[in-house]
Design a protein around this motif. Structure first.
Motif, PDB file in Angstrom:
ATOM      1  N   GLU A 173     -30.434  -8.852  27.254  1.00 50.55           N
ATOM      2  CA  GLU A 173     -30.920  -9.880  28.172  1.00 50.55           C
ATOM      3  C   GLU A 173     -30.995  -9.360  29.606  1.00 50.55           C
ATOM      4  N   ARG A 174     -30.069  -8.495  29.969  1.00 50.36           N
ATOM      5  CA  ARG A 174     -30.034  -7.943  31.328  1.00 50.36           C
ATOM      6  C   ARG A 174     -31.333  -7.198  31.650  1.00 50.36           C
ATOM      7  N   ILE A 175     -31.809  -6.384  30.725  1.00 53.86           N
ATOM      8  CA  ILE A 175     -33.044  -5.634  30.960  1.00 53.86           C
ATOM      9  C   ILE A 175     -34.227  -6.587  31.093  1.00 53.86           C
ATOM     10  N   THR A 176     -34.286  -7.602  30.249  1.00 57.67           N
ATOM     11  CA  THR A 176     -35.382  -8.566  30.331  1.00 57.67           C
ATOM     12  C   THR A 176     -35.358  -9.304  31.666  1.00 57.67           C
ATOM     13  N   ARG A 229     -39.554   4.426  23.149  1.00 54.50           N
ATOM     14  CA  ARG A 229     -39.132   3.075  22.799  1.00 54.50           C
ATOM     15  C   ARG A 229     -37.860   2.715  23.552  1.00 54.50           C
ATOM     16  N   THR A 230     -37.570   1.421  23.552  1.00 59.28           N
ATOM     17  CA  THR A 230     -36.311   0.922  24.080  1.00 59.28           C
ATOM     18  C   THR A 230     -35.210   1.119  23.047  1.00 59.28           C
ATOM     19  N   GLY A 231     -34.018   1.460  23.507  1.00 61.05           N
ATOM     20  CA  GLY A 231     -32.898   1.633  22.589  1.00 61.05           C
ATOM     21  C   GLY A 231     -32.325   0.305  22.145  1.00 61.05           C
ATOM     22  N   THR A 232     -31.493   0.352  21.136  1.00 62.71           N
ATOM     23  CA  THR A 232     -30.852  -0.857  20.628  1.00 62.71           C
ATOM     24  C   THR A 232     -29.388  -0.889  21.063  1.00 62.71           C
ATOM     25  N   PRO A 233     -28.812  -2.083  21.181  1.00 65.76           N
ATOM     26  CA  PRO A 233     -27.384  -2.170  21.498  1.00 65.76           C
ATOM     27  C   PRO A 233     -26.513  -1.409  20.510  1.00 65.76           C
ATOM     28  N   GLU A 234     -26.903  -1.389  19.238  1.00 64.59           N
ATOM     29  CA  GLU A 234     -26.120  -0.694  18.225  1.00 64.59           C
ATOM     30  C   GLU A 234     -26.106   0.815  18.485  1.00 64.59           C
ATOM     31  N   GLU A 235     -27.231   1.368  18.897  1.00 64.82           N
ATOM     32  CA  GLU A 235     -27.285   2.798  19.203  1.00 64.82           C
ATOM     33  C   GLU A 235     -26.357   3.142  20.366  1.00 64.82           C
TER      34      GLU A 235
END
Length: 261
Positions: free
Chosen positions: A192-195, A224-230
């Protein structure tokens, strides 16, 4: 790889959502006993329930506002009371407001300092007696701004760099106790912070959110954008007991976005 986290007491701050929540979930997956803390009680309760449902691991939660030192003290003591100590500390807080230098008054600078740097200092200070007992691990969450300033984020640029300076300084001080301390810094990770930041930037430039997101993604070699899990998997390794010889370092999880050497 055996991470040595089974049964360990792990405290994760700002863990009701985003990168903190993802990190807490990954620690729980590895068998850790996790304490999560955040200001928003409803989101915190939801995060606890989701982590328990996904892992079957016990999760303790405590409401905390990082602007109140007594809250930080109480949060750390909650983890100690629940699990007998603290083996891993993940120091984290929400990002400071965006803006240029000329947008910021003294009050903004003071609040940014308290949020991004002083909170980390307080977390470490409160947890340190227990980390000394366990020869524990500290992971500080920051931003790629510690290596390359981000336009429109003057507060983050200044105070998150301070967190890395603290990390580097404490690596030498804490090494005799067997404590390893490192920084893990996210680039563009889907939170959410990035958005929110993209939305603010789009409005200031008079373009669409999609325009900002496409332009940003074009700067990432992995495309691409990374994922929180990564991101969380890197936090867990640095906070694990498989990490035995890395301290004082900063790891950027950014898909190659920052070019600094």
């Amino acid at each position: 790889m055996e991470l040595g986290l089974t049964g360990k007491s792990v405290f994760v701050a700002a863990a009701s959502k985003g990168l903190g929540k993802a990190s807490a979930l990954e620690f729980a997956r590895e068998g850790a006993k996790v304490t999560i803390a955040s200001r928003n009680l409803d989101q915190l309760s939801q995060a606890r329930d989701e982590i328990w449902a996904a892992t079957g691991q016990e999760v303790t939660m405590v409401q905390m506002d990082v602007f109140h030192p007594e809250d930080i003290q109480r949060a750390i003591q909650t983890a100690v009371s629940a699990y007998g100590g603290i083996d891993v500390l993940v120091a984290n807080a929400g990002g400071p407001p965006s803006g240029q230098f000329t947008d910021m008054a003294d009050a903004d600078w003071v609040r940014g300092f308290e949020l991004s740097l002083l909170s980390t200092i307080r977390f470490i200070r409160e947890a340190l007696p227990y980390l000394r007992t366990s020869g524990g691990r500290i992971v500080n969450l920051t931003s790629t701004s510690i290596k390359q300033p981000i336009q429109g984020l003057i507060l983050s640029n200044v105070f998150r760099a301070g967190v890395q300076a603290l990390t580097k300084s404490l690596a030498a001080e804490l090494a005799p106790d067997g404590i390893l301390i490192n920084t893990v810094a996210p680039g563009r990770i889907g939170t959410e912070r990035i958005t929110e930041l993209d939305t603010v930037r789009a409005a200031s430039l008079g373009v669409t959110l999609e325009d900002i997101q496409q332009a940003a993604t074009a700067q990432i070699p992995l495309g691409r954008t990374g994922t929180p899990e990564e991101f969380a998997r890197m936090v867990v390794f640095y906070g694990s007991f498989a990490n035995t010889y890395v301290t004082g370092q900063s790891l950027l999880v950014d898909g190659g976005m920052v070019r600094a050497i």
